[in-house]
Design a protein around this motif. Sequence first.
Motif, PDB file in Angstrom:
ATOM      1  N   ASP A 120       0.868  -1.099  -0.037  1.00 37.35           N
ATOM      2  CA  ASP A 120       0.086  -0.046   0.077  1.00 37.35           C
ATOM      3  C   ASP A 120       0.834   1.258  -0.159  1.00 37.35           C
ATOM      4  N   LEU A 166      -5.268  -4.783  -5.650  1.00 37.59           N
ATOM      5  CA  LEU A 166      -5.401  -5.412  -4.393  1.00 37.59           C
ATOM      6  C   LEU A 166      -4.455  -6.061  -4.017  1.00 37.59           C
ATOM      7  N   CYS A 167      -4.157  -6.460  -2.932  1.00 36.87           N
ATOM      8  CA  CYS A 167      -2.851  -7.149  -2.210  1.00 36.87           C
ATOM      9  C   CYS A 167      -2.545  -8.471  -2.913  1.00 36.87           C
ATOM     10  N   ASN A 213      -8.960 -11.117  -2.808  1.00 35.02           N
ATOM     11  CA  ASN A 213      -8.274 -11.534  -1.291  1.00 35.02           C
ATOM     12  C   ASN A 213      -8.796 -12.835  -0.740  1.00 35.02           C
ATOM     13  N   LYS A 222       5.504 -10.162   3.786  1.00 37.51           N
ATOM     14  CA  LYS A 222       3.960 -10.529   3.488  1.00 37.51           C
ATOM     15  C   LYS A 222       3.859 -10.926   2.184  1.00 37.51           C
ATOM     16  N   HIS A 237       0.408 -12.838   1.893  1.00 35.28           N
ATOM     17  CA  HIS A 237      -0.939 -12.577   1.897  1.00 35.28           C
ATOM     18  C   HIS A 237      -1.676 -13.785   1.058  1.00 35.28           C
ATOM     19  N   HIS A 260       0.860  -0.646   5.490  1.00 31.26           N
ATOM     20  CA  HIS A 260      -0.702  -1.135   5.386  1.00 31.26           C
ATOM     21  C   HIS A 260      -1.394  -0.712   6.607  1.00 31.26           C
ATOM     22  N   ARG A 261      -2.649  -0.531   6.770  1.00 32.24           N
ATOM     23  CA  ARG A 261      -3.586  -0.019   7.507  1.00 32.24           C
ATOM     24  C   ARG A 261      -3.658  -1.425   8.676  1.00 32.24           C
ATOM     25  N   GLU A 262      -3.837  -1.075   9.947  1.00 31.88           N
ATOM     26  CA  GLU A 262      -3.904   0.145  10.654  1.00 31.88           C
ATOM     27  C   GLU A 262      -2.573   0.591  10.965  1.00 31.88           C
ATOM     28  N   TRP A 307     -15.365  -2.749  15.163  1.00 30.59           N
ATOM     29  CA  TRP A 307     -14.317  -2.826  14.338  1.00 30.59           C
ATOM     30  C   TRP A 307     -12.844  -2.084  14.705  1.00 30.59           C
ATOM     31  N   ASP A 345       2.523  -3.274  -3.798  1.00 30.43           N
ATOM     32  CA  ASP A 345       1.576  -4.169  -4.425  1.00 30.43           C
ATOM     33  C   ASP A 345       0.351  -3.624  -5.162  1.00 30.43           C
TER      34      ASP A 345
HETATM   35  C1  SGN Z   1      -8.004  -4.859   5.410  1.00 30.79           C
HETATM   36  C2  SGN Z   1      -8.255  -3.198   5.745  1.00 30.79           C
HETATM   37  C3  SGN Z   1      -8.744  -2.831   4.549  1.00 30.79           C
HETATM   38  C4  SGN Z   1      -7.939  -3.365   3.007  1.00 30.79           C
HETATM   39  C5  SGN Z   1      -7.773  -4.711   3.258  1.00 30.79           C
HETATM   40  C6  SGN Z   1      -7.134  -5.099   2.090  1.00 30.79           C
HETATM   41  N1  SGN Z   1      -9.168  -3.075   6.875  1.00 30.79           N
HETATM   42  O1  SGN Z   1      -9.454  -5.669   5.421  1.00 30.79           O
HETATM   43  O2  SGN Z   1      -8.778  -1.309   4.529  1.00 30.79           O
HETATM   44  O3  SGN Z   1      -8.439  -2.440   2.201  1.00 30.79           O
HETATM   45  O4  SGN Z   1      -7.262  -5.128   4.408  1.00 30.79           O
HETATM   46  O5  SGN Z   1      -6.085  -4.639   1.751  1.00 30.79           O
HETATM   47  S1  SGN Z   1      -8.511  -3.182   8.344  1.00 30.79           S
HETATM   48  O6  SGN Z   1      -9.067  -2.177   9.133  1.00 30.79           O
HETATM   49  O7  SGN Z   1      -8.504  -4.492   8.626  1.00 30.79           O
HETATM   50  O8  SGN Z   1      -6.805  -2.815   8.440  1.00 30.79           O
HETATM   51  S2  SGN Z   1      -4.728  -5.333   1.045  1.00 30.79           S
HETATM   52  O9  SGN Z   1      -3.596  -4.632   0.932  1.00 30.79           O
HETATM   53  O10 SGN Z   1      -4.410  -6.633   2.014  1.00 30.79           O
HETATM   54  O11 SGN Z   1      -5.404  -5.722  -0.143  1.00 30.79           O
END
Ligand code: SGN
Length: 537
Positions: A40, A78-79, A100, A127, A129, A198-200, A268, A357
């Motif tokens: 990301d 997407l990842c 995914n 990673k 995935h 990547h999030r969070e 969440w 990615d």
């Molecule tokens: C988690 C994230 C999403 C993100 C997907 C896919 N939410 O679900 O924001 O789009 O992964 O990301 S989270 O609150 O759980 O972080 S990917 O890069 O793996 O495709």
Amino acid sequence: MNRINVLTALGLCSAGLLPSCKEQVTKQIRPNIIYIMSDDHGYQAISAYGGGLNKTPNIDRLAREGAIFTRSCVTNSLCAPSRAVMLTGKHSFMNGKVDNVQPFNWDQDNFPRLLQKSGYQTALVGKIHMDGIPQGFNYSAVLPDQGNYYNPDFIVNGKPEQIHGYVTKITTKLALDWLKSRDPNKPFCLLYHQKAPHREWMPEEKYYKEYTKKEFQEPETLFDNYDGRGTAAHAAEMRIYRDQNWSGDSKIYPEVMDKLGLKDPTNWGRNAFKQNVGRMDDEQRAAWDSVYRPLNEKFEKEYPHMTEKEIAHWRYERYMQDYLACIASVDDGVGEVLDYLDKNGLAENTIVVYTSDQGFYMGEHGWFDKRFMYEESFRTPLLMRYPKEIKAGTSISKLVQNLDFAPTFLDYCGVEIPKEIQGESFRKLVSGETNEWRDAVYYTYYEYPSIHMVKRHYGIATERYKLIHFYYDIDEWEMYDLEKDPHEMKSVYNDPAYADVQKDMHKRLNELRIKYGDSDAFDQHYLKEYLKAVKKE
Ligand code: SGN
Ligand code: CA
């Protein structure tokens, strides 16, 4: 090391001591590969791309000493699908990993396995995935699923192991440890894949201390209202202001949320926060609290008096602080690996690639996340150094895709490119030997209905135009003139001034679908599989 080996081999050759000396020599001078991929990381957050948001001195080194690609893009933003495309050199609908959720078939060929068969040592760290033990690697140390930032679990050669510390630093250490322990007489290919940013976004201590003090300039389109685009942009749930959660994303403690009456209907964000900081040991948690608690206290005081605009700005800034702080650690890792190559005489004979990615929104159109074929998520950073063939300071604006990595690496390493590979080697393009290249690329996106609610779409991009079809629960076309409208604010589909362009783009899109073998039947098949898989979850 390599030179000595070559000379030894040549010596033996001339003495007639080796039976297949020509083969020996070519094998020994084959390049090494270090393929660095983060998760990301949008090009806007690499200083070599001129975004001005942050500094990435080590990643920038690759551009200065090698090449920067200004319109490198993915086939599916997407990842896991992107990783599958990168490994196989085939579009999602051909390699089967379209989203995914559905499984990846590790039995199909991938480029590391082809390199391994031809004498390379291969490793995958970080990673990926994708479920299942990665195939084609002499060594693998991967994060299960998305992985965690603090004290992460790894699967090392198939065996689970928790490693104490910060994930980005651990991943770098594992990569370096493998490099140090490899057989120096064989060429190597290392896939070094960071989970960050990547999030969070959970940064490393030294960087959250630094970045929580920084301020950032908002992008022009932060307050976009999506006029001028179709239903898909309106329906997407990726607005920073509305769709980021307070605890997981903005790091507002659940008790502070309660005091302020901030909502999280599904819990969440609260759960994510608890899970993420819950992995920390006492020392890590105390360091975290020493920075994030005062930040929470300040917000608690100010929030009741803030206007909607001020809150939106606050949320944007909070996001940028943590996101960019995560990238600072990724950049450090790149620096360590480049140092290792320098110190061990490997810089000349090693191809180093930095990419992600997919791209990412940093407030453009008010968004975070990716998925769309719009520029910020369609494009992805690509920098590449290989002093033997790539002139320092090269800039490539052609449309290369993650589809091209597998054939490009096989080409460099002298391994035959299998017929089913759909990408093309960009070796001659980046060396300057040719400027001939494709002028259109094909894109698909499938993961809907799902988090962020980006509708299924496919499309074609040329250097100037983009035509996108959103389908499944809508049937809408959009077309953009990137020269006149670089931020893609107004679709010109059905604008009479573009009638000829539109006709031509439709024709070219059909040609690409035929060329790559895509069809509505594939869509139907994957849709059925997707709905089955999400029902089971
Ligand atoms: C988690 C994230 C999403 C993100 C997907 C896919 N939410 O679900 O924001 O789009 O992964 O990301 S989270 O609150 O759980 O972080 S990917 O890069 O793996 O495709
Ligand atoms: Ca990703």
